[in-house]
Design a protein around this motif. Structure first.
Motif, PDB file in Angstrom:
ATOM      1  N   GLY A  82     -60.760 -31.475  26.035  1.00 31.35           N
ATOM      2  CA  GLY A  82     -59.333 -31.779  26.615  1.00 31.35           C
ATOM      3  C   GLY A  82     -59.067 -33.043  25.963  1.00 31.35           C
ATOM      4  O   GLY A  82     -59.493 -33.472  24.946  1.00 31.35           O
ATOM      5  N   THR A  83     -58.539 -33.693  26.983  1.00 34.99           N
ATOM      6  CA  THR A  83     -57.836 -35.333  26.598  1.00 34.99           C
ATOM      7  C   THR A  83     -58.499 -36.129  27.372  1.00 34.99           C
ATOM      8  O   THR A  83     -58.923 -35.980  28.380  1.00 34.99           O
ATOM      9  CB  THR A  83     -56.336 -35.442  26.576  1.00 34.99           C
ATOM     10  N   VAL A  84     -58.728 -37.282  26.834  1.00 31.22           N
ATOM     11  CA  VAL A  84     -59.419 -38.413  27.792  1.00 31.22           C
ATOM     12  C   VAL A  84     -58.656 -38.825  28.900  1.00 31.22           C
ATOM     13  O   VAL A  84     -58.889 -38.845  29.872  1.00 31.22           O
ATOM     14  CB  VAL A  84     -59.751 -39.929  26.859  1.00 31.22           C
ATOM     15  N   GLY A  86     -56.371 -36.908  30.263  1.00 26.54           N
ATOM     16  CA  GLY A  86     -56.286 -35.944  31.155  1.00 26.54           C
ATOM     17  C   GLY A  86     -57.411 -35.661  32.035  1.00 26.54           C
ATOM     18  O   GLY A  86     -57.338 -35.489  33.299  1.00 26.54           O
ATOM     19  N   ASN A  87     -58.644 -35.848  31.460  1.00 27.96           N
ATOM     20  CA  ASN A  87     -59.833 -35.974  32.082  1.00 27.96           C
ATOM     21  C   ASN A  87     -59.869 -36.936  33.226  1.00 27.96           C
ATOM     22  O   ASN A  87     -60.339 -36.763  34.429  1.00 27.96           O
ATOM     23  CB  ASN A  87     -61.046 -35.898  31.291  1.00 27.96           C
ATOM     24  N   GLU A 142     -67.172 -40.863  25.882  1.00 24.41           N
ATOM     25  CA  GLU A 142     -66.202 -40.703  25.119  1.00 24.41           C
ATOM     26  C   GLU A 142     -66.232 -41.623  24.011  1.00 24.41           C
ATOM     27  O   GLU A 142     -65.793 -41.219  22.752  1.00 24.41           O
ATOM     28  CB  GLU A 142     -65.076 -40.822  26.021  1.00 24.41           C
ATOM     29  N   ARG A 147     -63.950 -40.685  20.508  1.00 24.57           N
ATOM     30  CA  ARG A 147     -62.746 -40.422  20.900  1.00 24.57           C
ATOM     31  C   ARG A 147     -61.849 -41.606  21.565  1.00 24.57           C
ATOM     32  O   ARG A 147     -60.831 -41.501  21.876  1.00 24.57           O
ATOM     33  CB  ARG A 147     -62.785 -39.222  22.120  1.00 24.57           C
ATOM     34  N   ARG A 183     -51.070 -39.764  35.636  1.00 26.81           N
ATOM     35  CA  ARG A 183     -51.463 -39.731  33.912  1.00 26.81           C
ATOM     36  C   ARG A 183     -50.758 -40.785  33.128  1.00 26.81           C
ATOM     37  O   ARG A 183     -51.248 -41.392  32.308  1.00 26.81           O
ATOM     38  CB  ARG A 183     -50.893 -38.330  33.317  1.00 26.81           C
ATOM     39  N   THR A 187     -52.801 -43.327  30.935  1.00 27.07           N
ATOM     40  CA  THR A 187     -52.281 -43.642  29.587  1.00 27.07           C
ATOM     41  C   THR A 187     -52.249 -44.958  29.437  1.00 27.07           C
ATOM     42  O   THR A 187     -52.336 -45.426  28.121  1.00 27.07           O
ATOM     43  CB  THR A 187     -51.229 -42.442  29.056  1.00 27.07           C
ATOM     44  N   VAL A 194     -57.772 -45.483  22.878  1.00 28.55           N
ATOM     45  CA  VAL A 194     -57.722 -44.049  22.612  1.00 28.55           C
ATOM     46  C   VAL A 194     -57.828 -43.659  20.940  1.00 28.55           C
ATOM     47  O   VAL A 194     -56.485 -44.542  20.625  1.00 28.55           O
ATOM     48  CB  VAL A 194     -57.101 -43.075  23.321  1.00 28.55           C
ATOM     49  N   ALA A 197     -54.124 -42.072  19.183  1.00 30.11           N
ATOM     50  CA  ALA A 197     -53.198 -42.051  20.115  1.00 30.11           C
ATOM     51  C   ALA A 197     -51.994 -42.757  19.397  1.00 30.11           C
ATOM     52  O   ALA A 197     -51.966 -43.263  18.319  1.00 30.11           O
ATOM     53  CB  ALA A 197     -53.663 -42.643  21.121  1.00 30.11           C
TER      54      ALA A 197
END
Length: 197
Positions: A82-84, A86-87, A142, A147, A183, A187, A194, A197
């Motif tokens: 998934g995405t960092v 999102g997780n 991560e 990531r 989110r 973010t 990230v 990104a």
């Protein structure tokens, strides 16, 4: 409940009752009488299993912290998928959508409970401290996967995410924040580390 009738899993029954009261009515409504009434048992049942009400509450807090182990394992396992953002947003929503926010309020509300918890948990607020460890472990995984940046300060990012998440969810009577708000916060906090990104 009639005298002499065995109660199965009495500790769990009492803990679940306390959790329902805490979520519904807040820490000021949490009394031994309220817990036993909610659990459908005699008041003496609680005192047969715990030295006093604050001992019961301390065990409740520690039990709910232990339940975070499976959430921490699932989050670590999500590293690389998934995405960092999102997780992390999902993990924070699950954490603060549970009884965690109410437990923080309970610990803040009861001086004797804080004193008892200090005997085994010398610093920080137990639920938030354990959640910070969970987030830091995930961020480290991560980082190891590349990531997030190799120089990402996990020890600062984790408590920042927990603090900001707690503030988003802290209004017990209010509507929980929308997924987009969680989110966006995540973010914003991790945006500089990230990769890609």
């Amino acid at each position: 409940m009639p005298t002499g009738v065995a109660i199965r899993d009495v500790r769990e029954q009492l803990f679940d009752a306390a959790e329902r009261i805490l979520l519904r009515d807040g820490p000021s409504a949490l009394t031994s009488r309220a817990v036993t009434t909610e659990a459908g048992c005699a008041k003496g049942v609680l005192h047969r299993h715990f030295a006093d009400f604050d001992a019961f509450l301390a065990e409740l807090v520690l039990d709910r912290i232990d339940r975070m182990d499976s959430q921490a394992a699932a989050l670590r396992d999500a590293a690389g998928t998934g995405t960092v953002a999102g997780n992390l947003a999902d993990a924070l929503t699950a954490l603060f959508g549970s009884v965690a926010v109410a437990i923080v309020a309970l610990i803040t509300f009861r001086d004797e409970l804080r004193a008892r918890l200090r005997q085994t948990w010398p610093t920080g607020v137990p639920v938030l401290t354990e959640a910070t460890v969970m987030i830091a472990s995930y961020l480290t995984a991560e980082r190891d996967l590349g990531r997030i940046a190799a120089d990402a300060d996990v020890d600062t990012l984790a408590p920042t995410l927990i603090g900001a998440g707690h503030l988003l969810f802290a209004d017990r009577k209010g509507i929980p924040p929308e997924a987009g708000a969680v989110r966006k916060m995540v973010t914003t906090v991790i945006g500089g580390v990230v990769q890609g990104a």
